[in-house]
Design an enzyme around this catalytic site. Sequence first.
Site, PDB file in Angstrom:
ATOM      1  N   ILE A  25       1.425   1.121  -7.833  1.00 41.56           N
ATOM      2  CA  ILE A  25       1.057   2.556  -8.021  1.00 41.56           C
ATOM      3  C   ILE A  25       0.218   2.561  -6.645  1.00 41.56           C
ATOM      4  O   ILE A  25      -0.792   1.800  -6.366  1.00 41.56           O
ATOM      5  CB  ILE A  25       0.180   2.824  -9.448  1.00 41.56           C
ATOM      6  CG1 ILE A  25      -0.357   4.265  -9.168  1.00 41.56           C
ATOM      7  CG2 ILE A  25      -1.035   2.168  -9.199  1.00 41.56           C
ATOM      8  CD1 ILE A  25      -1.176   4.730 -10.473  1.00 41.56           C
ATOM      9  N   SER A  26       0.747   3.846  -5.910  1.00 44.46           N
ATOM     10  CA  SER A  26      -0.116   4.168  -4.582  1.00 44.46           C
ATOM     11  C   SER A  26      -1.655   4.226  -4.540  1.00 44.46           C
ATOM     12  O   SER A  26      -2.090   4.737  -5.627  1.00 44.46           O
ATOM     13  CB  SER A  26       0.638   5.189  -3.843  1.00 44.46           C
ATOM     14  OG  SER A  26       1.754   4.894  -3.574  1.00 44.46           O
ATOM     15  N   GLN A  27      -2.469   3.933  -3.552  1.00 45.70           N
ATOM     16  CA  GLN A  27      -3.676   4.166  -3.516  1.00 45.70           C
ATOM     17  C   GLN A  27      -3.943   5.691  -3.540  1.00 45.70           C
ATOM     18  O   GLN A  27      -3.219   6.391  -2.910  1.00 45.70           O
ATOM     19  CB  GLN A  27      -4.189   3.582  -2.183  1.00 45.70           C
ATOM     20  CG  GLN A  27      -5.629   3.509  -1.804  1.00 45.70           C
ATOM     21  CD  GLN A  27      -5.528   3.356  -0.358  1.00 45.70           C
ATOM     22  OE1 GLN A  27      -4.594   3.021   0.282  1.00 45.70           O
ATOM     23  NE2 GLN A  27      -6.622   3.823   0.217  1.00 45.70           N
TER      24      GLN A  27
END
Length: 290
Positions: A136-138
């Site tokens: 999951i992206s930052q």
Amino acid sequence: MTGKDRRFPLPLSSVVEKPAKSARSQTVASMKVATPQTATKNAAQNVAQQAVRPRPVEPAAERPRAAAAPVAARAEPMVSGTVRAAMVARVAKQGVKDAKVLAALEAVPRHLFVEPALASQAYIDASLPIGHHQTISQPYIVARMIEVMRANSNGGALNKVLEIGTGCGYQAAVLSLVAKEVYSIERIKPLHELAKSNLRPLRIANIRLQYGDGMLGLAQAAPFDGIILAAAGLEVPQALLEQLAIGGRLVAPVGARHQVLQLIERVGKFEWTNTTLEDCHFVPLRPGVV
Ligand code: SAH
């Protein structure tokens, strides 16, 4: 909150709390950014440390308000509204200014997009593993890409947007608060299914999830006012450039070991401009489906 946020049905808005000022300033300095590589390692370590702890309780904002929470529960790290506000404050401090994007970030319960064992880490500004070697992206980069996409000559109005790399569905949920229609493509079937089940309880009406190779885009729904790639290729696929509306903005990580965030604007039928923004780190864009 903006008027648009009201399009979200209750389950989402019910977790939105006004940020507590003290929590906003607290957090920020102490957090570290993780790359996809370090995220897995960090998370594994933290899970190991956490294994003896009880599972986080539901966020305070989601519990009935009548009785005061017991002290132990109040001390829990998962008081999500406040913790999320602190995360948003950190993202703002890193330079994201678009109030609508920050509000969207504050409205989406990121902890619901990671597995329960990682939920207590959902509001640190880091990427986290979601399985299948993906992350999951930052939050910072999610916000930054959407901010750049919104800085169009239409005052930020976005009709249709396309995301390549649905993953767990988090960014799609954030996008659904800034665009009228969100299309998101994922090439790994179990992640496509995961995103569906993560998004279902939020009952977001304007997201369309597609299983397929995002490098081909989604011709049947084109043109798009904005396109975001959540995975890095050596170049931006031609099909995506062609599915961008004139005046539209595409934001993508480009590169292999060294990656940069690029903004591509379509300025004419046969003309695109390219601006390099900043270094970044994403999982690779891959062809085909699995
Ligand atoms: N948007 C996600 C980030 C997911 S990570 C979030 O909200 O956090 C990037 C995702 O891109 C991975 O799930 C990966 O499988 C996917 N991906 C990589 N290449 C792709 C392609 N060609 N088409 C669609 N998805 C792709």
